[in-house]
Design an enzyme around this catalytic site. Structure first.
Site, PDB file in Angstrom:
ATOM      1  N   ASP A  51       0.861  -1.188   0.000  1.00 35.60           N
ATOM      2  CA  ASP A  51       0.000   0.000   0.000  1.00 35.60           C
ATOM      3  C   ASP A  51       0.897   1.237   0.000  1.00 35.60           C
ATOM      4  OD1 ASP A  51      -2.248   1.856   0.544  1.00 35.60           O
ATOM      5  OD2 ASP A  51      -3.331   0.031   1.047  1.00 35.60           O
ATOM      6  N   GLY A  73       4.825  -0.469  -3.888  1.00 35.90           N
ATOM      7  CA  GLY A  73       3.890   0.233  -3.016  1.00 35.90           C
ATOM      8  C   GLY A  73       3.039   1.175  -3.831  1.00 35.90           C
ATOM      9  N   HIS A  74       2.244   1.976  -3.136  1.00 38.01           N
ATOM     10  CA  HIS A  74       1.336   2.904  -3.816  1.00 38.01           C
ATOM     11  C   HIS A  74       1.860   4.335  -3.805  1.00 38.01           C
ATOM     12  CE1 HIS A  74      -2.351   0.040  -3.191  1.00 38.01           C
ATOM     13  NE2 HIS A  74      -1.364  -0.500  -3.884  1.00 38.01           N
ATOM     14  N   GLY A  75       3.128   4.514  -3.411  1.00 34.44           N
ATOM     15  CA  GLY A  75       3.747   5.818  -3.497  1.00 34.44           C
ATOM     16  C   GLY A  75       3.700   6.605  -2.201  1.00 34.44           C
TER      17      GLY A  75
END
Length: 404
Positions: free
Chosen positions: A230, A252-254
């Site tokens: 995430d 990941g999502h940054g």
């Protein structure tokens, strides 16, 4: 014959050299540190015998000390079988330091032991605490497998390490592995520093945010590596004065501000600086995400500077229509106000053709957005940009061409 004044003068001459020595001794005595080894209080380093009570007892002794205290955790694996809360409410010690050479491990045979708790290890209302070193292994795989199987009886899962209502906290060289949910959360904290933190979970592990911030101010995150399923760093409502530098994210999502705007009355986010970030193979790069709902929340005075992207799907993105599952999306006109956001020297490669995306709202357009020296390529060619209800300026080298 000496007068009284002469006697006082002579006496003062005798006492003066002694007083600083006595003062030094008193200060030295008052600042003397006490050290507690967890093995001396019943902790076991084999990873099978529960050490939860031993850790709690050592914390309580450290709190009761009027001198600064050191809690030492030697090499080995220490089973922490249930929620462990280090509460600083009654602490007398003005400083407590954890020196951790070992690993704190959650039960591996079942996720139920900590899966139904909110936080596995918690620091609550504590001041002047330093944690140096150590590995936190939450053994999250059984819970992830349960969730991926579609079972409706899975526990929600626990955050590995939570710091709540605390100030003057330093976390250095800590490693967090395989969290069930979020790895580290800071809630209502002031003056907190995380440096040299290493966070790791598989790309498909759900909701395993690396570091999540809520209602906190004066937080610094430095020289850290975060690989999760995430957001690497997620910045929720009520945060201000954040400095994030030299963070490597991926997968990941940054690095995300948000999601914001779920509540109508919600504290804003302001004064955020992200410098020298490296994002590798992440879903997003530098992201602001807000729900399209009525909200008095805001995001303002944000600087993203000197960021490197390597095969990132959305290197620069403002998503004011955030709705991750695309079901029952609110789609309201007004929402969180986004203003004064700078992107300077952002370069590298995008995994999608649209590398710069500003998807804002008609009722509250994004304002004061500034691009400077942005160079993002897609498959060896300049990428594209997209703008909706956004106002700002662009300068310097710009690839893709700015749509501002």
């Amino acid at each position: 014959m000496h007068t009284g004044s002469e006697s006082q003068k002579d006496l003062s001459m005798v006492i003066k050299p002694v007083a600083p020595v006595l003062l030094f001794v008193l200060l030295q005595y008052s600042s003397a540190k006490v050290t507690y080894n967890v093995l001396s209080f019943g902790a076991n380093a084999n990873g099978f015998i529960d050490s939860t009570t031993a850790f709690l007892n050592v914390w309580n002794l450290s709190c009761a000390s009027t001198n600064p205290a050191i809690i030492y955790v030697p090499k080995g694996r220490y089973l922490i079988s249930s929620e462990l809360t280090f509460s600083g409410i009654t602490c007398k010690s003005k400083a407590i330091r954890f020196n951790i050479d070992g690993t704190l491990v959650a039960p591996s045979n079942t996720y139920n032991a900590i899966g139904n708790t909110e936080v596995w290890i918690k620091l609550y209302r504590a001041n002047n605490v330093t944690i140096s070193g150590g590995i936190l292994d939450a053994n999250g795989a059984p819970l992830w497998n349960c969730k991926s199987s579609g079972k409706k009886t899975c526990p929600r899962g626990a955050t590995t390490f939570g710091i709540y209502h605390s100030q003057n906290i330093v976390i250095s060289n800590m490693k967090s592995l395989n969290s069930q949910m979020l790895h580290i959360i800071l809630y209502a904290c002031n003056n907190t520093k995380l440096e040299g933190v290493n966070i790791s979970a598989p790309e498909r592990s759900p909701n395993t945010d690396g570091i999540h911030l809520m209602n906190s101010k004066d937080v610094t995150i430095l020289n850290s590596k975060i690989s999760t399923g995430d957001d690497c760093i997620s910045i929720g409502p009520g945060n201000s004065n954040l400095w994030i530098e030299k963070v490597v994210c991926g997968p990941g999502h940054g690095i995300s501000i948000g999601s914001l705007g779920w509540e109508e009355n919600e504290a804003g986010v302001q004064n955020v600086t992200v410098k020298n970030a490296t994002l590798i193979g992440s879903q997003n790069g530098l992201r602001i995400k807000t729900w399209a709902r009525l909200s008095n929340g805001f995001v303002k005075d944000v600087v993203f500077q000197h960021a490197s992207m390597e095969n990132v799907r959305n290197p620069i993105i403002i998503d004011a229509n955030y709705c991750p599952h695309k079901q029952k999306c609110p789609n309201q006109v007004t929402g969180v106000k986004i203003s004064n956001v700078v992107y300077e020297d952002v370069h590298g490669t995008s995994a999608t053709r649209v590398a710069v995306k500003f998807d804002c709202k008609k009722g509250k357009p994004c304002t004061g957005i500034r691009l400077k020296d942005v160079n993002l390529q897609y498959e060896g060619q300049p990428a594209e940009s997209f703008c909706s209800y956004v106002d700002g300026t662009a300068s310097g080298l710009l690839q893709p061409t700015s749509c501002l």
